[in-house]
Scaffold this active site. Structure first.
Site, PDB file in Angstrom:
ATOM      1  N   ASP A 166       0.831  -1.136   0.119  1.00 30.83           N
ATOM      2  CA  ASP A 166      -0.073   0.049   0.023  1.00 30.83           C
ATOM      3  C   ASP A 166       0.881   1.386  -0.132  1.00 30.83           C
ATOM      4  O   ASP A 166       1.942   1.271   0.723  1.00 30.83           O
ATOM      5  CB  ASP A 166      -1.031   0.051   1.369  1.00 30.83           C
ATOM      6  CG  ASP A 166      -2.105   0.906   1.198  1.00 30.83           C
ATOM      7  OD1 ASP A 166      -2.379   1.416   0.177  1.00 30.83           O
ATOM      8  OD2 ASP A 166      -2.648   1.081   2.142  1.00 30.83           O
TER       9      ASP A 166
ATOM     10  N   GLU B 129      -3.171  -0.375  -8.381  1.00 28.39           N
ATOM     11  CA  GLU B 129      -3.992   0.733  -7.982  1.00 28.39           C
ATOM     12  C   GLU B 129      -3.320   2.143  -8.056  1.00 28.39           C
ATOM     13  O   GLU B 129      -2.101   2.307  -7.540  1.00 28.39           O
ATOM     14  CB  GLU B 129      -4.778   0.705  -6.557  1.00 28.39           C
ATOM     15  CG  GLU B 129      -5.242   1.824  -6.017  1.00 28.39           C
ATOM     16  CD  GLU B 129      -6.232   1.615  -4.775  1.00 28.39           C
ATOM     17  OE1 GLU B 129      -6.966   0.422  -4.852  1.00 28.39           O
ATOM     18  OE2 GLU B 129      -6.169   2.561  -3.830  1.00 28.39           O
TER      19      GLU B 129
END
Ligand code: ZN
Length: 483
Positions: free
Chosen positions: A159, A265
């Site tokens: 992330d 992402e």
């Protein structure tokens, strides 16, 4: 094979070990199970491939500590314990677990929902604050999945990665999802420039950059947006052209580094300003022109998404903004992603409805708060000490997280009886203070050791809390029953 499974259970019981029955599984003539020994949890192995694992022989059983190396062997033997891409699954949900203990509770929470869970999800910042590696995070998720006998597949999200080196590190550790954070390449000044100043700064950009953007966007009727003015384009290019180039380079880097499918992402949520539809469109369109289709994009939505507390902002405006971003995402063929989703129940119905359940949502610290609730209930003295410590060290914690609640609002804990302590975790100011203190607290040996021992002892209480709390998030998102 039934016999081998039975044999492991019998052997374990003879040794006085408790077997987690849902974990018992067999592959390649080898049975594995999570067992509890007086020294803690172990992976018990029996059969042909036992030599692949590192552990200690106890009669016929091999008892293996839950290490990264043993997790790797487990993933080879039982592929459902290995992170995988969620491409094609409309609804995915990130459940960052900073303690490495929450996965069994998370498995129970998602039961009955059509959702792809990303059980492993950590940023580099979280890894640093908790002293873990991506391999540790994935190993914890793999053992948790195995303990529960969960076969539905799960993801591992590297992330908020910022560089190609961080991406390589995440991929080599087994992450199945990369979230690229371009914030360091975004020029945050550009949006506040006057039109003249923006035009002047724009004129200094390389000619081929200007030429490329003008050709692509000026004098064109664009889907969803209509037209883009010159002044708007100047601001967008000034703000984002480097970030877009960085995103393209990083995508090429992922393609070069691995041949297995990786969910990509793009996150622009940790910027100072709210992402406009025009900015979102141009970024998406630039990636599309390079043949890059992200799996999800996280814009910075309007309103405030602070850690551990409800959404603060105008919900109608959020709904309107969200709808335009959703249209753009749909046009380019990816999902919207919503970060800092912990405890933002008020926006979840909107998000669920607007996307028809095609969305990625990330939560992280909320499971740490549930762990603290177990602490408040089971060891009030340690909770009190942690609470005082968090208040005292809040200025330090605020270096990592932006929060706005007032510590002064937290009632003096010395005046409260033990039974009241769990209430603190329901008060925004106390909740947020405890939320952001995780890194500092976990670095204190007096806290860390006793806390992990307690959670190990009361794991069922922790799982039960997670199941209720996370399922509530999912019900709001899927339009299910509201609590
Ligand atoms: Zn984020």
């Amino acid at each position: 094979m039934q016999d081998l499974k039975k044999e492991l259970t019998v052997q374990a019981r003879t040794l006085g070990l408790t077997v987690y029955q849902s974990s018992v599984d067999e592959a390649e003539g080898t049975v594995c199970a999570i067992v509890r020994s007086p020294e803690g949890k172990r992976l018990a192995v029996l059969g042909r491939e036992a030599a692949r694992f590192a552990g200690e022989s106890r009669d016929a059983l091999l008892l293996c500590p839950l290490t990264v190396d043993n997790a790797r062997e487990l993933m080879l033997l039982f592929p459902y314990t290995k992170p995988q891409s969620h491409r094609g699954r409309p609804f995915s949900f990130g459940l960052g677990d900073r303690l490495g203990l929450a996965t069994p509770g998370h498995v129970r929470a998602i039961s009955g929902f059509d959702v792809f869970p990303v059980f492993a999800q950590q940023s580099i910042r979280e890894l640093k604050l908790t002293g873990r590696s991506f391999s540790d995070v994935i190993a914890a998720a793999a053992f948790g999945v195995f303990q529960e006998g969960y076969r539905g597949g799960y993801g591992a999200d590297g992330d908020h990665l910022k560089t190609e080196e961080e991406i390589t590190y995440a991929l080599e550790s087994g992450c199945s999802m990369i979230t690229l954070d371009c914030s360091e390449h975004i020029d945050t000044q550009a949006s506040s420039l006057s039109a003249e100043a923006a035009a002047a700064a724009y004129a200094c950009l390389p000619e081929e950059v200007r030429g490329h953007y003008e050709e692509a966007y000026l004098g064109k009727t664009l889907p969803i947006l209509g037209t883009l003015s010159e002044a708007e384009l100047h601001r967008i290019v000034l703000t984002f052209w480097r970030a877009i180039r960085h995103a393209i380079n990083c995508c090429r880097h992922i393609e070069k580094t691995t041949s297995t499918p990786v969910d990509f992402e793009l996150s622009i949520d940790e910027t100072l300003t709210v992402t406009t539809p025009e900015e979102h469109y141009v970024i998406a369109s630039e990636l599309a022109a390079e043949g890059i289709r992200p799996d999800s994009v996280a814009p910075h939505f309007s309103g405030t998404f602070e850690k551990g507390v409800e959404y603060a902002g105008d919900l109608d405006r959020f709904a309107r903004d969200f709808e335009v971003h959703r249209e753009i995402a749909e046009y380019f063929g990816y999902k919207l992603s919503l970060h800092s989703g912990s405890d933002k129940l008020s926006v979840f119905s909107t998000v669920g409805r607007a996307t028809g359940g095609r969305v990625h949502v990330k939560t992280a610290g909320t499971n740490w708060l549930e762990a603290l609730a177990v602490l408040a209930e089971k060891d009030p003295a340690l909770y009190r000490r942690a609470h005082r410590f968090a208040i005292e060290h809040r200025p330090e914690a605020e270096r990592y997280y932006h929060v706005s609640t007032d510590v002064g609002e937290i009632p003096n804990i010395d005046l409260q009886c033990d039974a009241y302590l769990p209430e603190y975790l329901r008060m925004p100011a106390a909740r947020q203070t405890m939320h952001i203190a995780y890194g500092l607290l976990l670095a204190q040996p007096w806290f860390r050791e006793a806390f992990f021992r307690l959670l190990d002892r009361y794991e069922e209480d922790y799982y039960a809390r997670l199941r209720v709390h996370i399922a509530k998030h999912l019900r709001y998102l899927t339009g299910g029953m509201k609590q």
